[in-house]
Enzyme design. Structure first.
Site, mmCIF file in Angstrom:
data_model
loop_
_atom_site.group_PDB
_atom_site.id
_atom_site.type_symbol
_atom_site.label_atom_id
_atom_site.label_comp_id
_atom_site.label_asym_id
_atom_site.label_seq_id
_atom_site.Cartn_x
_atom_site.Cartn_y
_atom_site.Cartn_z
ATOM 1 N N GLU A 188 -0.291 7.424 12.791
ATOM 2 C CA GLU A 188 -1.114 7.313 13.828
ATOM 3 C C GLU A 188 -0.696 6.771 14.821
ATOM 4 O OE1 GLU A 188 -4.598 6.220 11.251
ATOM 5 O OE2 GLU A 188 -4.814 7.941 10.663
ATOM 6 N N GLU A 382 -2.756 13.047 5.176
ATOM 7 C CA GLU A 382 -4.064 12.079 4.696
ATOM 8 C C GLU A 382 -5.235 13.067 4.738
ATOM 9 O OE1 GLU A 382 -4.439 8.174 6.497
ATOM 10 O OE2 GLU A 382 -2.354 7.945 6.698
#
Ligand code: BG6
Length: 484
Positions: A188, A382
């Site tokens: 991220e 995820e």
């Protein structure tokens, strides 16, 4: 159409949220080891990550207990890894996304030689995965860089970090390249702006007055360059390797059809894409460059940086998806929580106990948008929901809400694949309960496997199979055909 035969079904964990053993076998202290338990973290306070000060960090370093620092104990995966991997294998996992703690390999980040105990630990993990034919997907940096680099250089603001990271990555490729083909650089990467300390080691009071914003964009630039150089090394060292970049997919809708809402959501999405654009197209988007200019941010780039970015782009795009959000020009509208970001409440969607709005169709939208924009393979690395689970007297855990969440998301993912989206795999977050990244709670549970430990670290650490364990096992064995 359906999922590919070799579709990578599995789960994802990160070193700092599961391993524990924060100070054994030569491991150095990381930014995650000073993360304090924040059960009441208000979503408006997610920027509380920015409230970190050097004083708070130094106090944490002096406190060598695990009391307020749950990531130091994790779920003791460090010692339980064989048992846990056996349970993943029992569910039929084809893949497991793990991360390598930089501080196990280079405790301060600055050593010339790696810590061989750290290498040995991961070597054992890879061997265990191989035993069950579970494909590793390895993230090089998942919220746990050496604290030393943060205190000494203000983290990624300093260009030196590029060399340190490439050195660390090279050791990983040389040591584990024989086991792992799929790699990811930064988890991220877009989150540097949302929580600069855990993603990039930036401590605001170490920045000059009013310069936090500049520090964030400079750190991001250094991470893009480091990611590109690591990609280059990966290709040189590991034949047939696949190096991906990773984004928090923050799919943002206009809260209404008011053009002002539409414009806000457009800008929000463009800001999110920019991080993937740079790593996939190999250059800063023109509008993004202009946005930075208008902000008054000047990024220090070296002559060769643009070439490095252009020549070493990602093979695939990995992303996390938990929720969608909306933007509204009306500042009085009710807000809702999300993954370290707020939005305006979407009246059409339910929420988790932590206020994250559940939007399975948003996953399909995300897949379509991303594939249409980039035309490279995608991987969902995820997706999941945090919930408070209840253990019945007989040890069973009836997490029907989690099954429902996954069922709806996998169904939408299937619809996107049927449309022609090239999807390599799906790793749920997280297949086993672990410490929450934002609040450091244990009680925010994501797993198919329950871990008997509470927020204070009490419990037997016993692993229990939730109802979702058996459900996911069936999904995998039917390659996503049976979701009931
Ligand atoms: C993702 C992170 O953004 O969100 C994970 O990559 C994290 O590390 C996950 O655990 C869920 O967030 P939280 O705060 O509920 O743990």
């Amino acid at each position: 159409m359906s999922f590919k035969k070799d579709f990578l079904w599995g789960g994802a964990v990160s070193a700092n949220q599961v391993e524990g053993a924060w100070n054994v076998d030569g491991k150095g202290i990381s930014v995650a080891d000073v993360a304090i338990y924040k059960p009441n973290l208000n979503v408006e306070d997610y920027a509380g990550h920015n409230k970190i000060t050097s004083q708070i960090v130094r106090e944490a370093v002096e406190d060598t207990s695990t009391n307020f620092y749950p990531k130091r104990r994790g779920i003791d995966f460090y010692n339980y890894y064989k048992e846990d991997i056996a349970l993943f294998a029992e569910m039929g996992f084809k893949a497991l996304r793990i991360s390598i703690a930089w501080t196990r390999i280079f405790p301060t980040g600055e050593e010339n030689e790696p810590n061989y105990d750290g290498i040995k630990y991961y070597d054992n993990i890879f061997k265990e995965l191989k035993k069950y034919n579970i494909e590793p997907i390895v993230t090089l940096s998942h919220y746990e860089m050496p604290l030393n680099l943060s205190l000494k250089y203000n983290g990624w603001v300093d260009r030196k970090l590029i060399d340190y990271f490439v050195r660390f990555s090279t050791v990983c490729f040389k040591s584990f390249g024989k086991y792992a083909k799929y790699w990811l650089t930064f988890n991220e990467i877009d989150s540097v702006g949302r929580h600069p300390f855990i993603t990039a080691g930036i401590i605001p009071d170490q920045c000059s007055e009013g310069k936090l914003k500049d520090a964030v964009y400079q750190a991001l630039h250094h991470q893009y360059v480091a990611a590109a150089l690591a990609t280059k090394k990966c290709r040189e060292i590991i034949k047939d390797s696949k190096m991906g970049c990773m984004l928090t997919k923050l799919t943002t809708y206009p809260n209404t059809c008011n053009p002002e809402d539409v414009l806000l959501s457009l800008n929000s999405n463009l800001g999110n894409y920019a991080h993937a654009d740079i790593q996939i197209f190999g250059e800063y988007p023109k509008l993004y460059k202009n946005y930075l200019k208008n902000l008054g941010v000047v990024i220090n780039m070296e002559d060769n940086d643009e070439v490095i970015l252009k020549e070493n782009t990602s093979d695939y795009l990995a992303f996390s998806y938990y929720m969608s959000r909306t933007e509204s020009a009306d500042i009085t509208k009710e807000k809702s929580a999300g993954n370290t970001i707020m939005g305006v409440k979407n009246p059409y969607l339910p929420s988790t106990e932590w206020g994250w709005q559940i939007d399975p169709i948003g996953l399909r939208i995300s897949l379509i948008e991303l594939y249409d924009r980039y035309s490279i393979p995608l991987m969902i690395v995820e997706n999941g929901m945090g919930a408070k689970d209840v253990v019945c007297e007989d040890g069973t855990i009836h997490d029907y809400y989690r099954i429902e969440y996954f069922k709806q998301h996998i169904l939408e993912m299937k619809r996107a694949v049927d449309m022609g989206v090239d999807l390599l795999g799906y790793t749920s977050w997280a297949p086993i309960d672990c410490i929450s990244v934002s609040t450091s709670q244990m009680s925010k549970r994501y797993g198919f496997i329950y871990v008997d430990q509470d927020d204070d670290g009490n419990g037997t650490l016993k692993r229990l199979k939730k109802d979702s364990f058996f459900w996911y096992k069936n999904v995998i064995s039917t390659n996503g055909e049976v979701l009931e």
